[in-house]
Design a protein around this motif. Structure first.
Motif, PDB file in Angstrom:
ATOM      1  N   ALA A 122      58.804  36.498  53.867  1.00  0.00           N
ATOM      2  CA  ALA A 122      57.605  36.117  54.610  1.00  0.00           C
ATOM      3  C   ALA A 122      57.740  36.469  56.081  1.00  0.00           C
ATOM      4  CB  ALA A 122      57.340  34.625  54.433  1.00  0.00           C
ATOM      5  N   GLY A 123      58.938  36.285  56.640  1.00  0.00           N
ATOM      6  CA  GLY A 123      59.148  36.627  58.043  1.00  0.00           C
ATOM      7  C   GLY A 123      58.961  38.107  58.304  1.00  0.00           C
ATOM      8  N   ALA A 124      59.383  38.934  57.354  1.00  0.00           N
ATOM      9  CA  ALA A 124      59.193  40.382  57.519  1.00  0.00           C
ATOM     10  C   ALA A 124      57.714  40.734  57.542  1.00  0.00           C
ATOM     11  CB  ALA A 124      59.908  41.127  56.386  1.00  0.00           C
ATOM     12  N   GLU A 125      56.913  40.071  56.680  1.00  0.00           N
ATOM     13  CA  GLU A 125      55.482  40.354  56.651  1.00  0.00           C
ATOM     14  C   GLU A 125      54.812  39.885  57.945  1.00  0.00           C
ATOM     15  OE1 GLU A 125      55.133  42.234  52.897  1.00  0.00           O
ATOM     16  OE2 GLU A 125      53.787  42.040  54.591  1.00  0.00           O
ATOM     17  N   ILE A 126      55.197  38.715  58.419  1.00  0.00           N
ATOM     18  CA  ILE A 126      54.589  38.185  59.648  1.00  0.00           C
ATOM     19  C   ILE A 126      54.923  39.079  60.833  1.00  0.00           C
ATOM     20  CG2 ILE A 126      54.717  36.269  61.300  1.00  0.00           C
ATOM     21  CD1 ILE A 126      54.808  34.374  58.930  1.00  0.00           C
ATOM     22  N   SER A 127      56.125  39.693  60.824  1.00  0.00           N
ATOM     23  CA  SER A 127      56.481  40.602  61.917  1.00  0.00           C
ATOM     24  C   SER A 127      55.589  41.828  61.942  1.00  0.00           C
ATOM     25  CB  SER A 127      57.944  41.022  61.784  1.00  0.00           C
ATOM     26  OG  SER A 127      58.139  41.833  60.629  1.00  0.00           O
ATOM     27  N   LEU A 128      54.982  42.177  60.794  1.00  0.00           N
ATOM     28  CA  LEU A 128      54.092  43.338  60.729  1.00  0.00           C
ATOM     29  C   LEU A 128      52.671  42.970  61.134  1.00  0.00           C
ATOM     30  CD1 LEU A 128      55.261  44.961  57.362  1.00  0.00           C
ATOM     31  CD2 LEU A 128      55.881  45.632  59.679  1.00  0.00           C
ATOM     32  N   LEU A 153      48.541  36.672  61.375  1.00  0.00           N
ATOM     33  CA  LEU A 153      48.687  35.704  60.287  1.00  0.00           C
ATOM     34  C   LEU A 153      49.093  34.353  60.887  1.00  0.00           C
ATOM     35  CD1 LEU A 153      50.645  37.830  57.632  1.00  0.00           C
ATOM     36  CD2 LEU A 153      48.188  37.492  57.826  1.00  0.00           C
ATOM     37  N   GLN A 154      48.399  33.274  60.507  1.00  0.00           N
ATOM     38  CA  GLN A 154      48.755  31.948  61.015  1.00  0.00           C
ATOM     39  C   GLN A 154      50.022  31.449  60.329  1.00  0.00           C
ATOM     40  OE1 GLN A 154      47.506  30.161  63.435  1.00  0.00           O
ATOM     41  NE2 GLN A 154      48.922  28.469  63.113  1.00  0.00           N
ATOM     42  N   ALA A 155      50.085  31.570  58.976  1.00  0.00           N
ATOM     43  CA  ALA A 155      51.269  31.094  58.256  1.00  0.00           C
ATOM     44  C   ALA A 155      51.237  31.641  56.833  1.00  0.00           C
ATOM     45  CB  ALA A 155      51.321  29.570  58.227  1.00  0.00           C
ATOM     46  N   ILE A 156      52.442  31.824  56.264  1.00  0.00           N
ATOM     47  CA  ILE A 156      52.598  32.170  54.849  1.00  0.00           C
ATOM     48  C   ILE A 156      53.363  31.014  54.205  1.00  0.00           C
ATOM     49  CG2 ILE A 156      53.497  33.835  53.194  1.00  0.00           C
ATOM     50  CD1 ILE A 156      53.312  35.964  55.323  1.00  0.00           C
ATOM     51  N   ASN A 157      52.692  30.249  53.347  1.00  0.00           N
ATOM     52  CA  ASN A 157      53.266  29.017  52.801  1.00  0.00           C
ATOM     53  C   ASN A 157      53.465  29.149  51.298  1.00  0.00           C
ATOM     54  OD1 ASN A 157      52.873  27.990  55.415  1.00  0.00           O
ATOM     55  ND2 ASN A 157      50.798  27.330  54.891  1.00  0.00           N
ATOM     56  N   TRP A 158      54.260  28.226  50.752  1.00  0.00           N
ATOM     57  CA  TRP A 158      54.472  28.128  49.314  1.00  0.00           C
ATOM     58  C   TRP A 158      53.956  26.779  48.838  1.00  0.00           C
ATOM     59  CZ3 TRP A 158      55.072  30.773  45.139  1.00  0.00           C
ATOM     60  CH2 TRP A 158      55.523  30.164  43.964  1.00  0.00           C
ATOM     61  N   VAL A 159      53.079  26.822  47.827  1.00  0.00           N
ATOM     62  CA  VAL A 159      52.494  25.611  47.252  1.00  0.00           C
ATOM     63  C   VAL A 159      53.025  25.458  45.829  1.00  0.00           C
ATOM     64  CG1 VAL A 159      50.354  24.426  46.659  1.00  0.00           C
ATOM     65  CG2 VAL A 159      50.427  25.946  48.659  1.00  0.00           C
ATOM     66  N   ALA A 202      47.310  31.294  55.625  1.00  0.00           N
ATOM     67  CA  ALA A 202      46.302  30.682  56.479  1.00  0.00           C
ATOM     68  C   ALA A 202      45.941  31.636  57.616  1.00  0.00           C
ATOM     69  CB  ALA A 202      46.813  29.355  57.047  1.00  0.00           C
ATOM     70  N   PHE A 203      44.643  31.775  57.916  1.00  0.00           N
ATOM     71  CA  PHE A 203      44.149  32.629  58.994  1.00  0.00           C
ATOM     72  C   PHE A 203      43.249  31.804  59.907  1.00  0.00           C
ATOM     73  CE2 PHE A 203      45.286  36.587  56.905  1.00  0.00           C
ATOM     74  CZ  PHE A 203      45.202  36.285  55.562  1.00  0.00           C
ATOM     75  N   ARG A 204      43.266  32.104  61.169  1.00  0.00           N
ATOM     76  CA  ARG A 204      42.222  31.665  62.071  1.00  0.00           C
ATOM     77  C   ARG A 204      41.207  32.808  62.186  1.00  0.00           C
ATOM     78  NH1 ARG A 204      46.430  28.719  64.852  1.00  0.00           N
ATOM     79  NH2 ARG A 204      45.855  26.511  65.002  1.00  0.00           N
ATOM     80  N   TYR A 205      39.917  32.487  62.124  1.00  0.00           N
ATOM     81  CA  TYR A 205      38.892  33.528  62.143  1.00  0.00           C
ATOM     82  C   TYR A 205      38.988  34.377  63.401  1.00  0.00           C
ATOM     83  CZ  TYR A 205      36.427  31.915  58.004  1.00  0.00           C
ATOM     84  OH  TYR A 205      36.093  31.617  56.719  1.00  0.00           O
ATOM     85  N   LYS A 206      39.284  33.740  64.512  1.00  0.00           N
ATOM     86  CA  LYS A 206      39.351  34.504  65.753  1.00  0.00           C
ATOM     87  C   LYS A 206      40.405  35.592  65.674  1.00  0.00           C
ATOM     88  CE  LYS A 206      39.876  33.953  70.742  1.00  0.00           C
ATOM     89  NZ  LYS A 206      40.100  33.014  71.862  1.00  0.00           N
ATOM     90  N   SER A 207      41.545  35.292  65.033  1.00  0.00           N
ATOM     91  CA  SER A 207      42.608  36.294  64.894  1.00  0.00           C
ATOM     92  C   SER A 207      42.288  37.288  63.801  1.00  0.00           C
ATOM     93  CB  SER A 207      43.942  35.600  64.592  1.00  0.00           C
ATOM     94  OG  SER A 207      44.303  34.749  65.640  1.00  0.00           O
ATOM     95  N   LEU A 208      41.786  36.773  62.637  1.00  0.00           N
ATOM     96  CA  LEU A 208      41.547  37.655  61.494  1.00  0.00           C
ATOM     97  C   LEU A 208      40.416  38.637  61.775  1.00  0.00           C
ATOM     98  CD1 LEU A 208      42.028  38.501  58.570  1.00  0.00           C
ATOM     99  CD2 LEU A 208      40.485  36.667  57.858  1.00  0.00           C
TER     100      LEU A 208
END
Length: 669
Positions: free
Chosen positions: A98-104, A108-114, A190-196
């Motif tokens: 997940a950290g590798a994806e966020i670095s790209l 992205l606000q967060a990548i979580n596991w449910v 999770a995304f914030r609309y302003k960022s996405l």
């Protein structure tokens, strides 16, 4: 016309007539009328163009936004693939991927596991998203519906706009991870609309006349700027992001048509007035051109008299009608003696070489010609060399008027070329004499050298009685030096006979493999002294070509000797023979010191060795490759060298299957 009249002609007085003024005024009034018609038509075109521009801009932004958003959804799909392929199986590996994806993707606000019970158990990154850790998604209305839909449909489901646990308005995507063994849980992004949305429309705020709105259902999730402060045209389109439909609206400010129309009318009125004045100026320019033409004729006459060349002209029948004064100055012949006569009728004139036929053919076909040389005997008895160039002249109705051209005195150039040709012939004769001398000298040196080698061989073998070790070493040195000198003499003899054109070729059918195998035996000892790996790679079947056997042996010997000579101890030399469609290819590769690219052409020259590196200087005359080049070319073959310092050298020789040369090098070259 005298000089004073020429000066008067160079200063014409231009006056506009009344008709010219009326024409200018009429054109101006017509243009004013056309201005109003054009402005109305331009208004309609502007509206159509505005709408077209708005639709084009909308297509650009919707495509960009759709691509941007789907690229972020692909993050969830890649995370699921990583889990199913075994790259993710615990919190540590999940955080790493997940950290590798966020670095790209920094939006992205967060990548979580449910987990299957709907509880967020892993959060990445944790900083700024602490409120999401441990949250039970099933306890929140919109996220719980999205999670259950994702579980039922097995695909990514996006929530409508919601209040994120981390704060702010955004959206959440759920993607189930369901291997064959059962449900593992959900990838939650999770995304914030302003960022996405804002990240996908980075250039949406360019200019002050453009505004973009994005709505998810009835809720507005993005505005690129404040509302426009004037009237605008609006166009909309819908794009699909996962299970959601976003409506993208583009507002483009309209131009101020009335101001634009007034401006256009003013500009066209000014343009009409300008054109009217321009027409009058053009008429004046025509009158001025007529007067200027006479001035130009007088000026051209002055140039013709001052030029080092002369100008001439003929009528359609080829009779001279004009010669500038320079012709008389060069030849001493009055132009009146030539005017009205054809070139073939003029006394003391001789066209040289192919000039006569070329000139006659060009004039008959009415084509241009250049530098047709002819000789003229001057009244003082001196002969001068002249060059004539001309082009056909035509009237506006394509009527042939005759020829016009220039003539030059090329006597000095012609005399220089004669001297140069004589000097070149003398140099060639001297070169042949040198080659014959070297060939004779080499023949004369071989006889005593063979005697030296023979007697030194007797002394080494002790045929005249035993000798001590000291004298045996002397005999070995004499024999070794004699062999080296004999090899130099052989190279010199081979090259001199080639250069003198005395090398004879006897074409016969030979097996190239046999020739190479026998030749290689002569360098085995030399290769063994340096501990070289000498490999001869021959095909299983004979390679028979028609060639001069002695030349093939010498080619292979010279190339192979060079390879062994310039390869350091412990290196490798390989000779590979392969058939081609119309001949045979012999490639000799070594791991030696190599040759710089700018030295390759030089080593093919006689008596030349590669320079610039002291390690490249070896014993020899520098004739080996020059002889190879000459013999290959005599067989109509090809020689190619690939090399680089420190990387070795590859010499490739291609010989045709059928002897295509001549029986002597002189005829072949």
């Amino acid at each position: 016309m005298d000089r004073q009249n020429r000066k008067s002609a160079s200063r014409p007085r231009v006056r506009l007539s009344s008709s010219e003024i009326l024409i200018s005024a009429a054109v101006g009034l017509c243009l004013v009328l056309l201005t109003y018609l054009y402005v109305d038509n331009r208004r309609e075109d502007t509206e159509a163009h505005l709408l077209s521009d708005a639709e084009s801009e909308l297509r650009y932004f919707t495509a960009k936004l759709e691509t941007h958003a789907n690229a972020r959804l692909d993050v969830a799909r890649r995370m699921r693939a990583a889990w199913l392929m075994g790259f993710v199986d615990d919190e540590e590996s999940y955080s790493r991927v997940a950290g590798a994806e966020i670095s790209l993707f920094d939006d992205l606000q967060a990548i979580n596991w449910v987990n299957p019970q709907g509880v967020i158990t892993w959060v990445n990154p944790l900083k700024g998203n602490e409120a999401a850790l441990g949250l039970n998604v099933l306890s929140v209305d919109a996220p719980s519906r999205a999670l259950e839909m994702a579980r039922a449909e097995g695909r990514a489901i996006m929530t409508p706009p919601i209040q994120l646990a981390q704060g702010g308005v955004g959206t959440v995507v759920y993607l189930p991870v369901m291997p064959d063994s059962g449900e593992l849980g959900f990838i939650n992004i999770a995304f914030r609309y302003k960022s996405l949305v804002g990240g996908g429309l980075t250039d949406a705020g360019r200019g002050d006349g453009l505004r973009i709105l994005v709505d998810d259902g009835t809720e507005r999730v993005f505005e690129s700027r404040e509302p426009l402060d004037s009237s605008f045209v609006a166009v909309s389109d819908t794009i699909a992001i996962a299970n959601r439909m976003w409506r993208v609206t583009l507002e483009l400010r309209e131009p101020e048509f009335h101001i634009e129309s007034l401006r256009q009318s003013t500009l066209f009125f000014i343009a009409g007035s300008f054109v009217s004045i321009l027409i009058g100026c053009l008429v004046a320019a025509v009158l001025f051109s007529i007067r200027s033409l006479r001035v130009s004729e007088l000026r051209l006459a002055d140039f013709a008299d001052a030029s080092s060349d002369w100008f001439w002209e003929t009528d359609p029948e080829g009779r001279f009608t004009y010669f500038s004064n320079r012709f008389y100055e060069l030849t001493g012949v009055d132009r009146q003696d030539i005017i009205g006569r054809e070139i073939s009728d003029i006394d003391n004139l001789a066209l040289t070489g192919p000039s006569s036929a070329r000139l006659a053919e060009s004039m008959e076909c009415r084509e241009g010609f250049k530098n047709v040389e002819w000789q003229r005997l001057k009244p003082d008895g001196d002969t001068i060399r002249l060059a004539l160039s001309g082009v056909p002249a035509y009237a506006d109705d394509s009527l042939f008027l005759g020829y016009r051209g220039v003539g030059s005195d090329v006597t000095e150039r012609w005399r220089f070329e004669q001297r140069l040709a004589t000097a070149l012939q003398d140099a060639e004769e001297a070169n042949h004499a040198k080659s014959r001398f070297l060939a004779t000298l080499s023949h004369e040196l071989r006889t005593p050298m063979n005697a030296i080698l023979g007697f030194s061989e007797f002394m080494r073998a002790g045929l005249f009685g035993p000798i001590n070790e000291r004298y045996r070493n002397y005999a070995n040195d004499i024999h070794s030096s004699g062999q080296h000198l004999l090899a130099l003499i052989d190279d010199l003899l081979s090259y001199s006979t080639m250069e003198a054109g005395e090398r004879r070729f006897v074409p016969e059918r030979i097996d190239v493999g046999t020739e190479i195998r026998e030749t290689a035996k002569n360098v085995n000892a030399m290769a063994a002294e340096k501990a070289l790996d000498l490999t001869i790679d021959l095909p299983d079947t004979p390679l028979v070509i028609e060639a001069d056997a002695r030349s093939v042996t010498q080619i292979v010997m010279n190339v192979l000797t060079n390879a062994v000579k310039f390869t350091d101890a412990g290196g490798k030399v390989t000779v590979k023979v392969a058939p081609t469609d119309d001949g045979v290819e012999i490639a000799t590769t070594d791991t030696g010191i190599g040759i710089a690219e700018n030295q390759i052409e030089k080593v093919l020259e006689p008596f030349a060795q590669a320079s610039g590196n002291p390690t490249l200087s070896k014993e020899g005359t520098g004739l080996g490759l020059a002889i190879v080049k000459g013999l290959v070319e005599a067989h109509r073959g090809r020689l190619h060298i690939e090399s680089a310092p420190g990387k070795g050298t590859k010499v490739t020789v291609w010989l045709p299957a059928v002897f295509a040369g001549s029986e002597s090098l002189d005829a072949a070259s």
